[in-house]
Design a protein around this motif. Structure first.
Motif: not given
Length: 41
Positions: A27-28, A33-35, A39-41
């Motif tokens: 989960r962490a 990965v979502q963060l 930030k990349e997008g």
């Protein structure tokens, strides 16, 4: 063939603990990965 339930008695809680730890780590890691993707997008 007799099954020794002491093995299950010892390994059962260890398996539950390992699964819970793995779930929390997954989960962490997914949040990280979502963060990163945000930030990349």
């Amino acid at each position: 063939m007799d099954i020794d339930f002491r093995i299950a008695l010892v390994l059962g809680p260890l398996a539950v603990a390992a699964g819970w730890a793995g779930f929390n780590i997954f989960r962490a890691a997914l949040q990280q990965v979502q963060l990163f993707m945000d930030k990349e997008g």
